[in-house]
Design a protein around this motif. Structure first.
Motif: not given
Length: 307
Positions: A183-208, A243-245
């Motif tokens: 895994d090379h995501c490291g400490a980055c949270t760009a995708c979590i921070d950018a999601c306007p509907t907060q669908a990424i409820v925790e790292p690696y878990v998306v509430d579809g 896009d933000v990744c």
């Protein structure tokens, strides 16, 4: 050179010739790690109204239930990153839907690959899968060393990012197997921070059921009012988390003529989208994945963004 090695080289070379930029192979076996994860995700109702996700639970985890006596799962990646984009300040569609529906394009390539394997290797039984049967494609691609699962739950690859389709061939042919990458995501949270509907409820878990793609494509009823003002003009799908990744800085344009968008798709303004007729819709999206939402669905989405 042993037979298994020779067969593996043949398959990978042909996959490359057909335009896939990556091909990885896994042993066809029960996905032990995925089982509790999938069960939990369904239990938490993170699939919303996508009730088909509850079907064929066992088949999703065991490829031998899809292809009797399966030995190998071949995972393939096909780039769809475009060279041109929609104009600024318009209603947006996900880049994967710019051209011809990927199901058609990839199914055709997989058929050719399957035919090649039968011709070159002999009688091999197998099935091709493109996002249309109970197969956990991202899990298989990760297992086959084609990338790692990002925090946005898309597959990520160091050299190319994540703008690609994943497809599989499950065969009763034994091949050489690849190993997963780290895994090379490291400490980055760009995708979590950018999601306007907060669908990424925790790292690696998306509430579809909170994802803009779900609201604009899968949801058949009205879009809930609490999501108002959160879609950032996405009318079909959403690419924000990709896009933000940072890894997508390495995305290169695809070379698949069928994925080229119609010029008018890229140039349409908000006003033109708001006034789109069924006739224009049918012409513009003749063999497109956008057909999934139907004309009425697209109109609903545009109205939701506009009002």
């Amino acid at each position: 050179m042993n037979t298994k090695h020779k067969h593996t080289e043949l398959v990978k070379a042909e996959a490359k010739r057909l335009g896939f930029f990556s091909c990885g192979i896994s042993k066809a076996e029960f996905l032990e790690e995925e089982a509790p994860r999938l069960e939990n995700w369904l239990k938490m109702n993170r699939h919303g109204e996508m009730s088909y996700m509850e079907n064929h639970f066992d088949k999703r985890l065991d490829p031998t239930l899809l292809v009797p006596d399966a030995k190998s799962v071949i995972s393939l990646l096909l780039n769809y990153y475009p060279s041109e984009f929609q104009k600024e300040d318009t209603y947006k569609i996900s880049k994967y839907a710019y051209g011809t529906d990927y199901h058609f394009v990839i199914k055709n390539k997989l058929k050719q690959l399957l035919h090649f394997i039968s011709e070159e290797i002999g009688e091999v039984h197998g099935r091709a899968f493109v996002d249309s049967a109970p197969v956990l494609d991202k899990a298989w691609a990760a297992k086959s060393g084609l990338g790692w699962m990002g925090k946005h739950s898309n597959l990520l690859t160091k050299q190319v990012g994540s703008f690609y389709f994943i497809a599989e061939l499950i065969l009763d042919l034994e091949l050489e197997y690849d190993s997963p990458v780290t895994d090379h995501c490291g400490a980055c949270t760009a995708c979590i921070d950018a999601c306007p509907t907060q669908a990424i409820v925790e790292p690696y878990v998306v509430d579809g059921s909170k994802c803009i793609s779900y609201y604009t494509i899968e949801l058949k009823n009205e879009i809930p009012q609490h999501a108002k003002g959160q879609f950032e003009d996405w009318m079909f799908g959403c690419d924000i988390c990709q896009d933000v990744c940072p890894w997508n800085r390495f995305s290169k344009s695809h070379r698949e003529p069928l994925f080229q968008p119609k010029p008018e798709l890229l140039s349409m303004s908000k006003k033109e989208w708001e006034e789109i007729t069924e006739e224009v819709f049918q012409k513009l999206f003749k063999e497109s994945a956008v057909k999934r939402t139907k004309f009425s669905g697209l109109k609903r989405n545009i109205k939701f963004l506009k009002d």
